[in-house]
Design a protein around this motif. Structure first.
Motif, PDB file in Angstrom:
ATOM      1  N   ALA A  49      44.919  37.799  53.001  1.00 38.32           N
ATOM      2  CA  ALA A  49      44.960  37.179  51.668  1.00 38.32           C
ATOM      3  C   ALA A  49      44.453  35.742  51.710  1.00 38.32           C
ATOM      4  CB  ALA A  49      46.381  37.222  51.128  1.00 38.32           C
TER       5      ALA A  49
ATOM      6  N   LEU B 190      36.932  39.961  50.505  1.00 35.32           N
ATOM      7  CA  LEU B 190      36.351  41.301  50.632  1.00 35.32           C
ATOM      8  C   LEU B 190      35.572  41.671  49.370  1.00 35.32           C
ATOM      9  CD1 LEU B 190      39.334  43.294  52.156  1.00 35.32           C
ATOM     10  CD2 LEU B 190      37.052  43.158  53.157  1.00 35.32           C
TER      11      LEU B 190
ATOM     12  N   PHE C 166      33.419  45.074  47.839  1.00 35.02           N
ATOM     13  CA  PHE C 166      33.126  46.488  48.089  1.00 35.02           C
ATOM     14  C   PHE C 166      31.873  46.911  47.337  1.00 35.02           C
ATOM     15  CE2 PHE C 166      37.734  45.739  47.910  1.00 35.02           C
ATOM     16  CZ  PHE C 166      38.026  45.924  49.246  1.00 35.02           C
TER      17      PHE C 166
ATOM     18  N   HIS D 171      35.703  47.283  41.628  1.00 33.31           N
ATOM     19  CA  HIS D 171      37.140  47.532  41.632  1.00 33.31           C
ATOM     20  C   HIS D 171      37.963  46.406  41.043  1.00 33.31           C
ATOM     21  CE1 HIS D 171      36.632  51.246  43.573  1.00 33.31           C
ATOM     22  NE2 HIS D 171      36.319  50.782  44.756  1.00 33.31           N
TER      23      HIS D 171
ATOM     24  N   ILE E 223      40.756  45.145  38.282  1.00 35.10           N
ATOM     25  CA  ILE E 223      41.897  45.807  37.640  1.00 35.10           C
ATOM     26  C   ILE E 223      41.579  45.920  36.147  1.00 35.10           C
ATOM     27  CG2 ILE E 223      44.388  45.738  37.282  1.00 35.10           C
ATOM     28  CD1 ILE E 223      43.566  45.853  40.253  1.00 35.10           C
TER      29      ILE E 223
ATOM     30  N   LEU F 163      43.472  44.111  33.269  1.00 36.64           N
ATOM     31  CA  LEU F 163      43.474  42.650  33.214  1.00 36.64           C
ATOM     32  C   LEU F 163      42.086  42.156  32.831  1.00 36.64           C
ATOM     33  CD1 LEU F 163      45.382  41.861  36.536  1.00 36.64           C
ATOM     34  CD2 LEU F 163      46.330  42.119  34.250  1.00 36.64           C
TER      35      LEU F 163
ATOM     36  N   GLN G 268      42.219  36.910  34.387  1.00 36.83           N
ATOM     37  CA  GLN G 268      43.479  37.398  34.958  1.00 36.83           C
ATOM     38  C   GLN G 268      43.253  38.070  36.314  1.00 36.83           C
ATOM     39  OE1 GLN G 268      44.523  39.794  31.609  1.00 36.83           O
ATOM     40  NE2 GLN G 268      46.034  38.340  30.820  1.00 36.83           N
TER      41      GLN G 268
ATOM     42  N   VAL H  52      43.192  35.270  38.716  1.00 34.50           N
ATOM     43  CA  VAL H  52      44.533  34.709  38.911  1.00 34.50           C
ATOM     44  C   VAL H  52      45.365  35.648  39.778  1.00 34.50           C
ATOM     45  CG1 VAL H  52      46.643  33.943  37.763  1.00 34.50           C
ATOM     46  CG2 VAL H  52      44.432  33.411  36.751  1.00 34.50           C
ATOM     47  N   LEU H  53      45.138  36.948  39.589  1.00 33.34           N
ATOM     48  CA  LEU H  53      45.864  37.949  40.382  1.00 33.34           C
ATOM     49  C   LEU H  53      45.638  37.719  41.878  1.00 33.34           C
ATOM     50  CD1 LEU H  53      47.486  40.681  40.445  1.00 33.34           C
ATOM     51  CD2 LEU H  53      45.251  41.813  40.556  1.00 33.34           C
ATOM     52  N   ALA H  54      44.375  37.395  42.239  1.00 33.55           N
ATOM     53  CA  ALA H  54      44.056  37.170  43.652  1.00 33.55           C
ATOM     54  C   ALA H  54      44.835  35.981  44.198  1.00 33.55           C
ATOM     55  CB  ALA H  54      42.558  36.947  43.831  1.00 33.55           C
TER      56      ALA H  54
ATOM     57  N   TYR I 281      47.747  34.973  42.945  1.00 34.54           N
ATOM     58  CA  TYR I 281      49.153  35.383  42.964  1.00 34.54           C
ATOM     59  C   TYR I 281      49.460  36.219  44.206  1.00 34.54           C
ATOM     60  CZ  TYR I 281      53.096  38.445  42.030  1.00 34.54           C
ATOM     61  OH  TYR I 281      54.238  39.176  42.152  1.00 34.54           O
ATOM     62  N   LEU I 282      48.599  37.228  44.461  1.00 34.16           N
ATOM     63  CA  LEU I 282      48.881  38.140  45.579  1.00 34.16           C
ATOM     64  C   LEU I 282      48.756  37.425  46.919  1.00 34.16           C
ATOM     65  CD1 LEU I 282      47.206  41.449  44.347  1.00 34.16           C
ATOM     66  CD2 LEU I 282      49.634  40.841  44.364  1.00 34.16           C
TER      67      LEU I 282
ATOM     68  N   GLN J  88      48.783  29.377  41.162  1.00 28.85           N
ATOM     69  CA  GLN J  88      47.952  30.029  40.147  1.00 28.85           C
ATOM     70  C   GLN J  88      47.281  28.953  39.310  1.00 28.85           C
ATOM     71  OE1 GLN J  88      49.971  33.255  38.112  1.00 28.85           O
ATOM     72  NE2 GLN J  88      51.182  33.673  39.952  1.00 28.85           N
TER      73      GLN J  88
ATOM     74  N   ARG K 276      36.135  36.723  42.946  1.00 27.34           N
ATOM     75  CA  ARG K 276      37.489  37.004  43.398  1.00 27.34           C
ATOM     76  C   ARG K 276      37.608  36.845  44.917  1.00 27.34           C
ATOM     77  NH1 ARG K 276      39.721  42.855  42.078  1.00 27.34           N
ATOM     78  NH2 ARG K 276      38.130  43.379  43.603  1.00 27.34           N
TER      79      ARG K 276
END
Lengths: 424, 211
Positions: B78, B83, B85, B89, B91, B94, B98, B101-103, B105-106, B111, B148
């Motif tokens: 993380a 990465l 692909f 891919h 989400i 979202l 978002q 931001v998810l990246a 968060y995870l 954020q 991302r």
């Protein structure tokens, strides 16, 4: 961004499906909440009104009917009983310490006029809010609800209708005699709030008059009645009984514990009388209501079961569509456990939505039932009170959420990112 | 930067990967070539810590990632590895912003929407930040997925066939983007591909079939 908002976004994506599952669960919970509320309120109500009444003496007939009529004022009387016999019972100081006489048979706008003495309001702990207690014949005191609904005030007069419910076609008012309001009770949150109380002689006056009319008596405006109307209320237990009748007698205190056993036997030997135990009859009544209630409850739980299954299937199917999302989240650094929690949270969120919908539906349904049905109205059903048990229901709902999402959550946990990603 | 030592991987008892020794320096760019089935994707997954090799060691900046447990590798990936692909891919529930931001968060990072927005502007996607993935073209989506991947300033940027499903213009754009963004983060860039359009942009080539 956090797990909660992620779950929320996923729930929003499938609105129609979400709606269906939430509705299913909501209906199931709603049925159970409705039953819980009605049962608890009925029981409270029934037990509250019956409190302190050890025995009811009425005319021969169904004991349950005697209780429903004389204690709850829902059913019709089984008939009248001779005052002379009642005097004998009350006069027997070995057994009876306190007793309340009742005479029923008239109503005003569907509110029952109950002939009694001052002990009835004392028994329910109702205090006079305005005016004074009835002291003379044809004087009445109003229960708080009656005063509120009819708008009658101190000094107002009204004519009663024969019967216990107002009937437009069969209505024949007792034209000659008017009741006069002299007092209004404070709310006692008991059956008393919906009653109009007066002295028993008021009843005799109204009904003797009535009989004489039927007998085509020539002397309708006879002076004795005129006289009676200004008379103070006599002592019921010592006055000459003649052929006078009352409807029922509530015995609120025995002289000694043995009376509970001997008195009913004594009463049953008097041909026309019957003794009924409120505690026993109410228990019997609830047993019978309980059967119907169990069936409805099973129905509610079946709905919840279907909701669990349906939510599970929805989450499970969503999982297939979401395999890449899960793999990508893993590749972005989410741990397996985080995905597990996300799925679990989603199930629980759905379930909680359903749970709150169910609570809302249940309470609204009870409130509507309370306002619609006239019998229900007499029982004061309301959707505005909450029970502690509803918290347990929400805990159950969370269990439902976990149950529906545990397998999808486990599948998420086991997602092998490498394999999912390798497939492109 | 990263070093691979006597790495072998078996898949269903077949050897799909065998590298005796390979070392790449910080900020170098490498192209990973090889016919399909030559273990390109497997190698990338091992480098990213998504998969453990049957035997061998992998260091990334002095961290022996083959000795980390899964949770530790998740955390390492993380923070340190971006990465990309073949398919973006994103989400789908979202929007673009978002997704970024998810990246954060995870990865357990702060954020920072402003930072995400700035990066999108940099990639020419500024006005798409409120758009949902199904409203974007494949080229745009792939650029978002590059964004991302580089958002958390990785030290190693790994792309697996990033241009395979793109047209010429988009492919050129994405390759350019990968190079410039890797440079900005001073990250090592490793691209697995058999796309001729990509080859002309890179000098360092690792061919897996040669071994």
């Amino acid at each position: 961004m956090n797990l909660f908002s992620l779950s929320r976004h996923y729930i929003r994506q499938n609105l129609l499906n979400t709606f269906l599952n939430v509705l299913l669960l909501g209906l199931g919970i709603g049925v159970i909440v409705f039953l819980m509320l009605v049962q608890s309120q009925l029981e409270d109500k029934f037990r509250n009104d019956v409190k302190g009444i050890k025995m009811v003496v009425g005319a021969k007939g169904s004991p349950l009917q005697i209780i429903l009529c004389a204690v709850y004022h829902i059913d019709n009387p089984t008939g009248n009983i001779p005052l002379a016999e009642v005097q004998k019972i009350v006069g027997n100081k070995r057994f009876v310490k306190k007793a309340i006489p009742l005479a029923l048979g008239d109503n005003y706008k569907n509110y029952r006029i109950v002939g009694t003495d001052k002990t009835l309001s004392q028994h329910y702990g109702a205090k006079i809010a305005q005016g004074r207690l009835f002291e003379k014949v044809m004087e009445v005191c109003l229960g708080s609800k009656v005063a509120q609904e009819t708008g009658l005030k101190i000094g107002d007069t009204f004519k009663s209708s024969h019967g216990l419910q107002q009937d437009e076609e069969m209505d024949f008012a007792h034209e000659e005699h008017v009741f006069k309001v002299v007092g209004i009770f404070n709310p006692s949150f008991s059956v008393l709030d919906k009653l109009i109380l007066t002295g028993i002689p008021s009843f005799w006056l109204v009904h003797e008059q009535h009989q004489e009319e039927e007998e085509d008596s020539e002397n309708t405006e006879d002076t004795t009645h005129q006289h009676l109307e200004e008379e103070k209320l006599p002592n019921l237990w010592t006055m000459p009984a003649e052929d006078k009748e009352i409807t029922a007698l509530l015995i609120t205190e025995y002289q000694n514990p043995m009376a509970a056993i001997t008195l009913p036997r004594m009463i049953s030997q008097i041909g026309a009388l019957q003794a009924a135990s409120p505690a026993l009859e109410v228990s019997r009544l609830f047993e019978q209501i309980g059967i119907g209630q169990q069936i409805a409850q099973v129905f509610g739980f079946i709905l919840i079961g279907i909701a669990v299954l349906s939510t599970f299937i929805a989450l499970y199917n969503a999982l297939k569509a979401r395999r890449y999302d899960l793999a990508v989240m893993r590749s972005l650094g989410a741990s397996r456990f985080k995905l597990f929690r996300m799925m679990l949270l989603e199930g629980c969120l759905l379930a909680l939505l359903g749970g709150f919908l169910g609570l809302l539906l249940g309470h609204v349904a009870v409130e509507i039932a309370g306002q619609q049905a006239s019998v229900m109205d007499k029982l004061y059903l309301t959707g505005k009170v909450f029970l502690i048990e509803e918290c347990w229901l929400l805990a159950l709902v969370l269990g439902v959420g976990v149950l529906a999402s545990i397998i999808p959550a486990w599948q998420s946990y086991r997602t092998e990112i490498a394999e999912v990603l390798a497939k492109g | 930067m990263f070093r691979v030592e006597s790495l072998t991987h078996l898949y269903q008892q077949q050897e799909v990967l065998n590298i005796s020794d390979w070392k790449v320096n910080q900020a170098e760019s490498y192209l990973l070539l090889g016919s399909s089935g030559s273990g390109k994707t497997t190698l990338l997954h091992i480098l990213a810590g998504i998969r453990l090799p049957t035997s061998g060691k992998v260091w990334i900046n002095n961290t022996l990632i083959t000795s980390l447990n899964e949770a530790q590798r998740d955390r390492f990936r993380a923070r340190n590895i971006g990465l990309i692909f073949q398919k973006p891919h994103l989400i789908s529930t979202l929007n673009v912003l978002q997704n970024l931001v998810l990246a954060q968060y995870l990865a357990g990072l702060k954020q920072d929407k402003a930072k995400c927005q700035a990066l999108l502007e940099d990639l020419g996607l500024g006005e798409k930040s409120k758009a949902y993935p199904n409203q974007l073209s494949q080229g745009q989506l792939q650029r978002v997925s590059v964004a991302r991947a580089v958002l958390n300033e990785p030290i190693l940027l790994i792309a697996d066939e990033p241009t395979a499903s793109l047209d010429d213009a988009s492919a050129a754009q994405v390759v350019q983007l990968l190079k410039t963004q890797a440079q900005k983060c001073n990250a090592t860039l490793l691209i697995a591909t058999h796309d001729q359009r990509v080859k002309q942009h890179f000098e360092n080539i690792k061919n897996l079939t040669q071994n």
